[in-house]
Scaffold this active site. Sequence first.
Site, short mmCIF file in Angstrom:
data_model
loop_
_atom_site.label_atom_id
_atom_site.label_comp_id
_atom_site.label_asym_id
_atom_site.label_seq_id
_atom_site.Cartn_x
_atom_site.Cartn_y
_atom_site.Cartn_z
N THR A 23 37.49 -126.12 -59.76
CA THR A 23 37.96 -126.68 -61.18
C THR A 23 38.05 -125.68 -62.31
O THR A 23 37.10 -125.06 -62.38
CB THR A 23 36.94 -127.88 -61.76
N LYS A 133 31.63 -125.61 -52.61
CA LYS A 133 32.11 -126.64 -53.34
C LYS A 133 32.83 -127.44 -52.52
O LYS A 133 34.18 -127.62 -52.74
CB LYS A 133 32.65 -126.34 -54.63
N GLU A 166 19.90 -127.01 -59.11
CA GLU A 166 20.82 -127.03 -60.26
C GLU A 166 20.75 -128.22 -61.20
O GLU A 166 19.53 -128.71 -61.13
CB GLU A 166 22.20 -126.88 -59.52
#
Length: 254
Positions: A23, A133, A166
């Site tokens: 993204t 990802k 995270e």
Amino acid sequence: MLYVQTPDTTDRSFQYGDGLFTTIKVKDGKVMLWNLHLQRLVSGAKALLIHAFDTDELTHRVQQAISASEQVIKVLISRGQAGRGYSPQGIDVPCCYISTATLPDYSLWQQQGLRLGIADFKLAQQPALAGLKHNNRLEQVLIKAELAQSGFDELVVFDQSGAVIEVSAANLMFSKNGQWFTPKLDQAGINGVMRQHLMSQRQVTEARYSLADLQQADALLICNALMGVVPVTEFAGQTKDMELVRQFVCGVEL
């Protein structure tokens, strides 16, 4: 690579989450950190044994997708279209989906910081997929559902061994005694583009850390490609130093 507007139900990403994505932030009509995004897609495809694709063509297509001075471009690569069954054998033409969206406004968080809580949900450990990802993001969906009920702006997520990984949709860094640290992501988590960018610009130690390390930290930040860097004002009832975060990123293009 086949560039597709609308996915078919035979697409492996639709069927199995068999692919990866990135993204991207567009700022002042410019694709930000594209080399890192492209590297993520190439290395991720290699790790998932997805057939290689023309990076020059993909770069051209992404540039063509720019339609506003500030926006989001998402690039999703699927292994391709095929019949039923898990086996990837013989699937040699990846599919690429490029879409755009309005860039979220993170200015308030960037200026005032955010409140950070602790997630009950624990990430699974899978070294073969750690850092990627990939398109299987059910863990993040469940973390976001927990976040919506938490009363916090974000949640720190640990893996099943208790190691800090995270937050729900961003990476995490913290400072102690003038040094900066970030969790190692060889068992779980996503090696984000902004994380990579910051680590190329600043001295950051990567290792395994616990809840106690975060509690003892002087400052905390979260980061991803869209929000840039956001300081944490409060974690688990403790006030954190936003000024240390601003000093850390001073001079870094975000």
